[in-house]
Design a protein around this motif. Structure first.
Motif, PDB file in Angstrom:
ATOM      1  N   THR A   1      40.441  27.451  36.918  1.00 34.37           N
ATOM      2  CA  THR A   1      39.193  28.035  36.408  1.00 34.37           C
ATOM      3  C   THR A   1      38.114  28.097  37.494  1.00 34.37           C
ATOM      4  O   THR A   1      37.591  29.181  37.766  1.00 34.37           O
ATOM      5  N   PRO A   2      37.781  26.976  38.160  1.00 34.63           N
ATOM      6  CA  PRO A   2      36.776  27.103  39.224  1.00 34.63           C
ATOM      7  C   PRO A   2      37.248  27.972  40.396  1.00 34.63           C
ATOM      8  O   PRO A   2      36.425  28.691  40.975  1.00 34.63           O
TER       9      PRO A   2
ATOM     10  N   GLY B   1      37.116  31.536  39.061  1.00 36.70           N
ATOM     11  CA  GLY B   1      35.723  31.779  38.698  1.00 36.70           C
ATOM     12  C   GLY B   1      34.821  31.957  39.911  1.00 36.70           C
ATOM     13  O   GLY B   1      34.031  32.908  39.982  1.00 36.70           O
ATOM     14  N   TRP B   2      34.949  31.075  40.888  1.00 40.84           N
ATOM     15  CA  TRP B   2      34.108  31.183  42.094  1.00 40.84           C
ATOM     16  C   TRP B   2      34.424  32.450  42.883  1.00 40.84           C
ATOM     17  O   TRP B   2      33.525  33.090  43.415  1.00 40.84           O
TER      18      TRP B   2
ATOM     19  N   GLN C   1      35.481  35.245  41.678  1.00 38.40           N
ATOM     20  CA  GLN C   1      34.905  36.379  40.964  1.00 38.40           C
ATOM     21  C   GLN C   1      33.379  36.387  41.090  1.00 38.40           C
ATOM     22  O   GLN C   1      32.758  37.443  41.155  1.00 38.40           O
ATOM     23  N   THR C   2      32.814  35.172  41.137  1.00 34.37           N
ATOM     24  CA  THR C   2      31.363  35.077  41.317  1.00 34.37           C
ATOM     25  C   THR C   2      30.956  35.615  42.686  1.00 34.37           C
ATOM     26  O   THR C   2      29.981  36.361  42.831  1.00 34.37           O
TER      27      THR C   2
ATOM     28  N   MET D   1      29.820  26.031  38.318  1.00 34.02           N
ATOM     29  CA  MET D   1      30.105  27.442  38.559  1.00 34.02           C
ATOM     30  C   MET D   1      29.387  28.319  37.527  1.00 34.02           C
ATOM     31  O   MET D   1      28.750  29.319  37.869  1.00 34.02           O
TER      32      MET D   1
ATOM     33  N   ILE E   1      35.654  35.649  34.977  1.00 32.89           N
ATOM     34  CA  ILE E   1      34.186  35.833  34.973  1.00 32.89           C
ATOM     35  C   ILE E   1      33.763  37.207  34.427  1.00 32.89           C
ATOM     36  O   ILE E   1      32.907  37.268  33.540  1.00 32.89           O
TER      37      ILE E   1
END
Lengths: 654, 122
Positions: free
Chosen positions: A436-437, A440-441, A443-444, B16, B109
């Motif tokens: 997830t991180p 997620g990161w 994509q961020t 995040m 995301i």
């Protein structure tokens, strides 16, 4: 207290209920055995003995029945008749004391002379009883529990050493023996089991599939034979293959009495207990006759005894290779109608008892042994590997140990299976959490609005991390899904959605995969299609097939084409690529678990080898079918159908 | 501004989300356990709650059940996070009881932002 006859009939009734089939089988075998063995013997006798008469066998049966009745009526009240076999144990008292019993100081019954005869008669009766009904063990016990007469059928373990040279072999101690066709024939010895002088044979039990699961050891008291050859006129005797007389109507053979126990069994010398055949008559003429008896199965002859001509008829008995001899002086030829009756009855009984006892034992024993084994094997064979059930076969012997062991093993396997399930669900959760991180990161960072724009190299690095993280995520799902499919635990969530919108979504979602390799991705839906299916699972199918294609298309001008069209009840999808393709012979294994067309490929591109097997599992779970068309260097075309609604799915599943 | 509460024991994830959501025009705050999360929800200051189902001791499922019991399940939209092998049926039950929707981990995301926009619009 019941009368003897009632008891007997009730007793037999009980048996019949238990083993009707058995008795039918018996009857057939009795008829067959009697017909063959006794028939042959009489042929020769009848030829010579002109005055002979043929006795109706029913007469014999009636007289035997009366004999049994008399035995019952004369039995002591303290004698208990006990029958034990694997099916049941039963006892009943022999009623009506006529003679009374004498007990010793320890309250153990001592047989008086008439009772000794009674005992021998009982023994004989027991023997017939046992061989007719196949009881494993039959015994007579008194009120103290002491066993006085016992008959047994014994099984010998398949690995037991039966060679007579092995002096400590349990059934080959003090006796002499011959071996014929794997059957060990033993001649008189003192059986500690029966506490009587016995004849015995030991034969492997052969099942219908030619296996030898056990040996049958069969003992027969000498006294029975001695009594059976009792004749009024003439003389009847039995010679064993070693030339010893083991029963004789003229002389009561010592070894048939149970008080003549050899003191030292190791140095057993048959001549101590059994007279040689030469004692019948020691002339050269007689010796020639004996030689004939040994070499032919039956025949007749004469010899001169002290000036009188003696007529001889002989017959080699089945199983034991005994020679049964009946002789009669010519002067007595016209006397003694009864003698032939007795001869006939004796021979018939002996032949029947021996051959049937053995045959039935073999049939029953082999059934008893192979039946449960077969059932056990069947239960094991029919197991569902994902959910083992306990086996139910239980017998009272070693086989039940086997099924207990199997059940213990099944318990452990089931427990392990559950642990494995828990473990893999835990491990997939643990593997997904750190993703997830990571994803997620990435994509961020890709989103310029949040943390600012990246330069080209940074952007490429993030793309690569993200692509690989997604691949990792897919592989974890594959492992979990492969397991779910294995255990038929995968569940589907049916909702209606538009195929057109679905492929639009796929296209935008797969951009990051196509971009780095500059793959041309084309998709096309014929018309407006709606489907009622599991969207997430279908996405997984496409992801698997498309990621697969991405791996195989060339680095330049790679092309992937996805199409959808109406196909009646289902929608037909294609995922085509212009990749390296695969040879025809590799295609049949393509959907198997852990299969890689080219093992060098696995090293280059990775992959669990589960993707296509999961894909196939999902499509079939949704009610569709998948196939592939390809050839080496010609790209691959995966085509699959998915039913338009879940009702169709159920129908296709049937 | 839409107020969002994150309840997750994994600091990497909350951090995040903090960056993503505060950087994309939301007001995001978070707690790292179910008990604190429940207290915050009761204060009724949030529009949307992102709730992780598998937390130690007081799980996301416990939070949902508590909210149902107190009859305040519908006061805000609750989006569930799960990485566990909970079945769709189990999750559907929670949604029927009043949770808004569910996102499976690993969280995507763009999907998350899309979902939030969707909720905000409704």
């Amino acid at each position: 207290m019941m009368e003897g006859g009632e008891i007997l009939s009730e007793f037999s009734g009980k048996f019949r209920k238990i083993s009707v089939k058995l008795i039918v089988l018996f009857s057939i075998l009795i008829i067959a055995a009697v017909a063959t063995s006794s028939g042959l013997a009489f042929q020769s006798v009848e030829e010579s003995v002109l005055e002979s008469e043929i006795v109706d066998m029913t007469g014999v049966v009636t007289s035997k029945g009366n004999e049994i009745q008399i035995l019952h009526n004369r039995a002591s009240e303290n004698l208990i008749f006990a029958v034990q076999n694997t099916i049941f144990v039963d006892y009943f008292e022999l009623i009506d004391t006529r003679g009374g019993n004498i007990y010793d100081d320890e309250n153990i019954i001592i047989f008086t002379l008439p009772q000794k005869i009674l005992k021998d008669k009982l023994e004989k009766w027991m023997y017939n009883f046992q061989s007719q009904f196949f009881t494993a063990k039959t015994s007579i016990i008194d009120n103290t529990g002491q066993e006085h007469v016992k008959l047994i059928f014994q099984e010998i373990a398949p690995d037991e050493d039966l060679s007579s040279t092995k002096t400590d072999a349990p059934y080959f101690e003090a006796s002499f023996e011959i071996e014929k066709d794997n059957v060990h024939l033993q001649f008189p010895y003192y059986s500690p089991e029966i506490e009587r002088w016995v004849f015995a044979y030991t034969t492997p039990i052969v099942t219908t599939d030619n296996l030898q699961p056990a040996f049958l050891h069969f003992e027969m008291p000498v006294v029975l034979f001695q009594e059976m050859i009792d004749v009024n006129v003439g003389r009847m005797y039995v010679i064993d293959p070693n030339g010893f007389v083991i029963a004789d109507s003229d002389t009561y053979i010592v070894a048939s009495q149970n008080n003549d126990i050899p003191s030292n069994l190791d140095n057993f010398e048959p001549s101590q207990f059994f007279p040689s055949i030469n004692t019948i008559y020691g002339s050269a003429e007689f010796s020639d006759l004996v030689q004939n008896m040994k070499t032919t199965t039956s025949g007749t002859g004469t010899y001169d005894k002290d000036g009188e001509k003696i007529f001889v008829s002989y017959e080699k008995l089945p199983t034991f290779e005994w020679i049964l001899v009946y002789e009669k002086p010519y002067s007595l030829m016209l006397h003694g109608e009864n003698s032939l009756n007795t001869l006939r009855a004796a021979m018939a009984t002996v032949a029947a008892v021996i051959s049937i006892g053995g045959l039935i034992a073999v049939v029953i024993l082999s059934q008893r042994i192979t039946g449960p084994i077969n059932r056990l094997a069947n239960e094991c064979k029919n197991q569902n590997p994902a959910n083992l059930k306990k086996v139910t076969v239980s017998t009272k012997d070693e086989l039940s140990d086997v099924s207990t062991a199997i059940n213990g093993m099944i318990d452990r396997v089931n427990k392990m299976e559950k642990q494995k399930e828990e473990f893999s669900s835990m491990i997939t959760h643990e593997l997904k959490t750190p993703l997830t991180p990571i994803i997620g990161w990435c994509q961020t960072l890709q989103n310029h609005k949040i943390l600012g724009a990246l330069n080209e190299k940074q952007s490429k690095a993030i793309d690569t991390i993200l692509r690989n993280a997604k691949r990792l995520q897919m592989m974890i799902s594959d492992v979990l899904d492969a397991q779910k499919l294995d255990m038929e635990k995968m569940r589907f969530d049916y909702k209606e959605f538009s195929v057109n919108e679905f492929l639009d979504y796929l296209h935008s979602n797969l951009q990051h995969v196509m971009k780095p390799k500059k793959i041309e991705y084309i998709y096309n839906v014929k018309g407006n299609l709606k489907i009622q299916s599991d969207k997430n699972r279908l996405e997984q199918v496409f992801n698997n097939l498309i990621f697969n294609a991405v791996d195989f298309v060339p680095d330049e001008n790679g092309r992937i084409e996805v199409t959808a069209e109406d196909n009646g009840d289902a929608i037909l999808f294609h995922v085509k690529d212009n990749g390296i393709g695969m040879p025809k012979d590799k295609q049949k294994d393509l959907f198997k678990k852990f299969y890689q067309v080219d093992t060098t490929h696995a090293r280059k591109h990775g992959g669990t080898g589960l993707g296509l097997s999961v894909t196939k599992g999902i499509i079939e779970g949704l009610g569709g079918k998948i196939s592939v068309e390809s050839d080496k260097g010609k790209g691959a075309d995966f085509q699959f159908t998915v039913p338009k609604n879940s009702k169709n799915r159920d129908r296709t599943k049937e | 501004m839409v107020k969002i509460l994150g309840i997750d024991d994994n600091a990497d994830i909350t951090e995040m989300l903090d960056t993503v959501l505060n950087g994309s025009g939301h007001e995001f705050s978070f707690v790292n356990n179910g008990k604190d999360g429940l207290e915050k929800i009761k204060q009724n200051n949030f529009d949307i709650v992102l709730l992780d189902l598998s937390m130690p001791n007081f799980t996301g499922v416990d939070v949902v059940n508590e909210l149902i019991e107190e009859g305040i399940i519908n006061k805000q939209k609750i989006v569930l996070f799960t990485a566990s092998s909970m079945t769709d049926t189990e999750i559907d039950q929670l949604i029927q009881k009043g949770a808004h929707s569910c996102i499976r981990k690993p969280i995507d995301i763009p999907d998350l932002l899309e979902k939030l926009t969707e909720i905000e619009k409704s």
